[in-house]
Design a protein around this motif. Structure first.
Motif, PDB file in Angstrom:
ATOM      1  N   CYS A 171       0.835  -1.198   0.000  1.00 14.76           N
ATOM      2  CA  CYS A 171       0.000   0.000   0.000  1.00 14.76           C
ATOM      3  C   CYS A 171       0.872   1.250   0.000  1.00 14.76           C
ATOM      4  CB  CYS A 171      -0.918  -0.015   1.214  1.00 14.76           C
ATOM      5  SG  CYS A 171      -1.987   1.437   1.350  1.00 14.76           S
ATOM      6  N   ASP A 172       1.938   1.243   0.798  1.00 16.50           N
ATOM      7  CA  ASP A 172       2.859   2.382   0.834  1.00 16.50           C
ATOM      8  C   ASP A 172       3.388   2.706  -0.558  1.00 16.50           C
ATOM      9  OD1 ASP A 172       2.665   2.758   3.591  1.00 16.50           O
ATOM     10  OD2 ASP A 172       4.415   1.518   4.041  1.00 16.50           O
ATOM     11  N   LEU A 173       3.744   1.669  -1.314  1.00 22.05           N
ATOM     12  CA  LEU A 173       4.271   1.914  -2.654  1.00 22.05           C
ATOM     13  C   LEU A 173       3.205   2.531  -3.546  1.00 22.05           C
ATOM     14  CD1 LEU A 173       6.687   1.718  -4.497  1.00 22.05           C
ATOM     15  CD2 LEU A 173       5.988  -0.610  -5.113  1.00 22.05           C
ATOM     16  N   GLY A 174       1.965   2.050  -3.419  1.00 24.62           N
ATOM     17  CA  GLY A 174       0.880   2.654  -4.189  1.00 24.62           C
ATOM     18  C   GLY A 174       0.693   4.125  -3.848  1.00 24.62           C
ATOM     19  N   TYR A 231       7.322   6.815   1.965  1.00 25.93           N
ATOM     20  CA  TYR A 231       6.530   5.684   1.469  1.00 25.93           C
ATOM     21  C   TYR A 231       7.352   4.844   0.483  1.00 25.93           C
ATOM     22  CZ  TYR A 231       2.778   8.080   3.825  1.00 25.93           C
ATOM     23  OH  TYR A 231       2.011   8.684   4.789  1.00 25.93           O
ATOM     24  N   TYR A 232       8.166   5.503  -0.343  1.00 27.91           N
ATOM     25  CA  TYR A 232       9.093   4.753  -1.181  1.00 27.91           C
ATOM     26  C   TYR A 232      10.077   3.963  -0.312  1.00 27.91           C
ATOM     27  CZ  TYR A 232       7.866   6.831  -5.734  1.00 27.91           C
ATOM     28  OH  TYR A 232       7.219   7.187  -6.906  1.00 27.91           O
ATOM     29  N   ASP A 233      10.554   4.579   0.767  1.00 26.99           N
ATOM     30  CA  ASP A 233      11.487   3.886   1.664  1.00 26.99           C
ATOM     31  C   ASP A 233      10.836   2.667   2.311  1.00 26.99           C
ATOM     32  OD1 ASP A 233      13.457   5.729   1.104  1.00 26.99           O
ATOM     33  OD2 ASP A 233      13.103   6.944   2.897  1.00 26.99           O
ATOM     34  N   GLN A 234       9.610   2.831   2.783  1.00 25.63           N
ATOM     35  CA  GLN A 234       8.908   1.718   3.408  1.00 25.63           C
ATOM     36  C   GLN A 234       8.652   0.587   2.412  1.00 25.63           C
ATOM     37  OE1 GLN A 234       7.753   1.183   6.775  1.00 25.63           O
ATOM     38  NE2 GLN A 234       9.377   2.698   7.008  1.00 25.63           N
ATOM     39  N   ALA A 235       8.364   0.956   1.177  1.00 24.56           N
ATOM     40  CA  ALA A 235       8.112  -0.065   0.157  1.00 24.56           C
ATOM     41  C   ALA A 235       9.343  -0.928  -0.069  1.00 24.56           C
ATOM     42  CB  ALA A 235       7.691   0.601  -1.148  1.00 24.56           C
ATOM     43  N   ARG A 236      10.518  -0.322  -0.015  1.00 26.08           N
ATOM     44  CA  ARG A 236      11.742  -1.123  -0.203  1.00 26.08           C
ATOM     45  C   ARG A 236      11.868  -2.194   0.878  1.00 26.08           C
ATOM     46  NH1 ARG A 236      17.725   0.729  -2.126  1.00 26.08           N
ATOM     47  NH2 ARG A 236      18.768  -1.268  -1.732  1.00 26.08           N
ATOM     48  N   ARG A 254       9.269   0.681  -8.698  1.00 23.44           N
ATOM     49  CA  ARG A 254       9.582   1.693  -7.678  1.00 23.44           C
ATOM     50  C   ARG A 254      10.638   2.667  -8.196  1.00 23.44           C
ATOM     51  NH1 ARG A 254      13.770   1.590  -4.050  1.00 23.44           N
ATOM     52  NH2 ARG A 254      13.527   2.779  -2.101  1.00 23.44           N
ATOM     53  N   ALA A 255      11.679   2.134  -8.829  1.00 22.53           N
ATOM     54  CA  ALA A 255      12.751   2.977  -9.342  1.00 22.53           C
ATOM     55  C   ALA A 255      12.274   3.876 -10.481  1.00 22.53           C
ATOM     56  CB  ALA A 255      13.913   2.109  -9.812  1.00 22.53           C
TER      57      ALA A 255
END
Length: 311
Positions: free
Chosen positions: A163-166, A227-232, A250-251
């Motif tokens: 969800c964070d990545l979204g 949120y990008y950091d959490q997705a990693r 993501r990248a």
């Protein structure tokens, strides 16, 4: 694969090839079964978005006697039937029904996405960043959750990372498309951030206000970073090929956000995107991140101030 299933997949592949080159690049890394299901889910999302907006693959305008509200109501009825395993003949709903059944996707998730489209139809405005993030959940975070379920994720904490990545993707999309969206009478930038820069809602597309809007967008892109950091963190829990696909997506989206930020007030003179060569480099980097994630330590606690998806 049966002939009908093959036809549905073929229609879905065509939709992703034309509708999202960024996602299409990352999706090549999935194993065949995951890729097929991810592409079929995308096809349903794309179809619903196009029907609500009266477009084809996110572009142009299609004449329709029905109002956006009526079109959305019809989509909800068709989606509800697909959720019950009783889709009509349209490939997008057949695809959704197949994917939901195969991965036990709860019916509330596709309905949450349609609730996001309803926010657009109603012309919703967003007072704060939290309000904007609520919209981002409905139109993108929930898609991340469904995608993670397709990848075999069951752990709620990993679904949170999806969800964070979204959320990060959608904050990036909003930043890139803010002027285009304003032309459609849609505004996702938080009103309090606009007010802090002295920009009225109706003046977002005014060329004279571009520098101020760029500063608001920079704050939105700053908000996307955690949120990008959490997705990693969540990538390490995925199967390797899925991890590589997600890390690449993501990248790519993060690079688009960086491009918007770098251009400043000129960010909307042309659409920010990544070139083919950039995508190939980001794909290689995504594979490296996925492999490296196999050797990383367990994730630290998630910052309490970040927006959390509804259960």
């Amino acid at each position: 694969m049966s002939a009908p299933a093959s036809s549905v997949l073929g229609a879905s592949e065509a939709a992703i090839a034309q509708g999202s080159k960024s996602f299409a690049t990352a999706a090549r890394l999935f194993d065949p079964r995951t890729r097929a299901d991810a592409v079929m889910l995308y096809a349903w999302c794309r179809h619903c978005d196009d029907v609500v907006d009266g477009q084809v693959l996110g572009h142009g305008r299609v004449a329709s006697a029905a109002t956006p509200q009526a079109r959305l109501d019809a989509l909800q009825e068709e989606t509800a039937r697909a959720c019950r395993g009783q889709p009509g003949s349209h490939p997008a709903f057949v695809a959704l029904a197949e994917v939901m059944a195969r991965h036990a996707i709860p019916a509330r998730l596709p309905m949450d996405l349609l609730a996001g489209f309803r926010m657009d139809v109603e012309g919703r405005r967003y007072g704060t960043l939290d309000d904007t993030l609520g919209y981002c959940y409905h139109v993108a975070g929930v898609v991340g959750v469904m995608m993670a379920l397709i990848m075999g994720v069951k752990d709620e904490h990993v679904l949170d990372r999806a969800c964070d990545l979204g959320l990060a993707f959608q904050l990036t999309n909003i930043s890139r498309d803010v002027i285009e969206d304003a032309g459609l009478c849609r505004l996702y930038l938080p009103a309090d951030l606009l007010a802090a820069e002295g920009v009225e809602a109706g003046a977002v597309a005014d060329p004279a206000r571009r520098a101020a809007v760029a500063r608001v967008v920079a704050r939105l892109l700053d908000a996307a970073e955690p949120y990008y950091d959490q997705a990693r963190i969540g990538i390490r829990a995925l199967p390797l090929r899925s991890a590589a696909a997600v890390a690449t997506a993501r990248a790519v989206y993060r690079a688009i956000g960086s491009g918007v930020r770098a251009r400043g007030a000129a960010a909307w003179d042309g659409r920010v995107s990544t070139s083919r060569m950039q995508k190939l480099g980001l794909l290689a980097g995504g594979v490296a991140v996925a492999v490296g994630s196999r050797f990383t330590a367990p994730a630290p606690a998630r910052p309490a101030e970040l927006w959390t998806r509804p259960r």
